[in-house]
Design a protein around this motif. Structure first.
Motif, PDB file in Angstrom:
ATOM      1  N   PHE A 122       0.831  -1.197   0.000  1.00 24.00           N
ATOM      2  CA  PHE A 122       0.000   0.000   0.000  1.00 24.00           C
ATOM      3  C   PHE A 122       0.868   1.249   0.000  1.00 24.00           C
ATOM      4  CE2 PHE A 122      -3.285  -2.748   0.137  1.00 24.00           C
ATOM      5  CZ  PHE A 122      -4.478  -2.311   0.671  1.00 24.00           C
ATOM      6  N   THR A 123       0.452   2.258  -0.766  1.00 26.61           N
ATOM      7  CA  THR A 123       1.195   3.509  -0.881  1.00 26.61           C
ATOM      8  C   THR A 123       0.272   4.674  -0.526  1.00 26.61           C
ATOM      9  OG1 THR A 123       0.588   3.795  -3.200  1.00 26.61           O
ATOM     10  CG2 THR A 123       2.608   2.546  -2.754  1.00 26.61           C
ATOM     11  N   ALA A 124       0.768   5.881  -0.720  1.00 22.60           N
ATOM     12  CA  ALA A 124      -0.037   7.074  -0.448  1.00 22.60           C
ATOM     13  C   ALA A 124      -1.183   7.212  -1.454  1.00 22.60           C
ATOM     14  CB  ALA A 124       0.844   8.310  -0.489  1.00 22.60           C
ATOM     15  N   ASP A 125      -1.070   6.535  -2.601  1.00 21.46           N
ATOM     16  CA  ASP A 125      -2.123   6.602  -3.625  1.00 21.46           C
ATOM     17  C   ASP A 125      -3.252   5.611  -3.380  1.00 21.46           C
ATOM     18  OD1 ASP A 125      -0.603   8.510  -4.873  1.00 21.46           O
ATOM     19  OD2 ASP A 125       0.441   7.036  -6.129  1.00 21.46           O
ATOM     20  N   THR A 126      -3.110   4.743  -2.376  1.00 19.24           N
ATOM     21  CA  THR A 126      -4.145   3.760  -2.082  1.00 19.24           C
ATOM     22  C   THR A 126      -5.409   4.479  -1.616  1.00 19.24           C
ATOM     23  OG1 THR A 126      -2.449   2.201  -1.414  1.00 19.24           O
ATOM     24  CG2 THR A 126      -4.680   1.736  -0.685  1.00 19.24           C
TER      25      THR A 126
END
Length: 154
Positions: A122-126
């Motif tokens: 998971f990243t900040a764009d999730t």
């Protein structure tokens, strides 16, 4: 000769207070020196007992994550809680020394490993809802592992 009472520390006014290092290179060197010092003070051996698991902290984090909410919480709080829950779950999975004879316990281990792997992707764009669902799954699995850990200690 007459003594005048002084307030402790008043003669230190001209001195600058402690300052803390903020650059990464110095912090890295300080951490390395501290770890060397700890190893010299008391080397860790294979027979040392593992530090106890902080059940109260893990329970508090799990309870906060599983609280009933009417709206989606702030993204920053969910990010921080997912980070904490991943750490708690990794610790519980690593420290669980019970039997894995039953299929339910083996399935719990598989779920934990899958959630921990999913949490790394998971990243900040999730999307926030996906991260919130991951947080709930991590909390539920950590709760189950905590129950196994406490049952094994009883």
């Amino acid at each position: 000769m007459k003594l005048t009472p002084r307030t402790p520390g008043t003669h230190w006014r001209d001195r600058v207070g402690p300052s803390f290092v903020s650059d990464a290179d110095t912090l890295r060197r300080l951490r390395a020196a501290l770890s060397r010092w700890r190893l010299q003070e008391r080397p860790v051996t294979a027979g040392d007992p593992a530090p106890p698991i902080d059940v109260a902290t893990i329970s508090r984090t799990v309870d906060e994550a599983l609280d009933q909410r009417t709206a989606l919480p702030e993204r920053e709080w969910v990010d921080a809680t997912v980070f904490l829950l991943r750490g708690h779950l990794e610790l519980l999975v690593r420290e669980y020394r019970g039997t894995t004879d039953t299929s339910a316990v083996r399935q719990l281990h598989r779920d934990a490993y899958a959630l921990l792997e999913l949490g790394r992707r998971f990243t900040a764009d999730t999307p926030p809802l996906h991260l919130y669902e991951l947080m709930l799954a991590l909390a539920t699995t950590a709760h189950a592992f905590l129950a196994l850990h406490q049952k094994g200690r009883a």
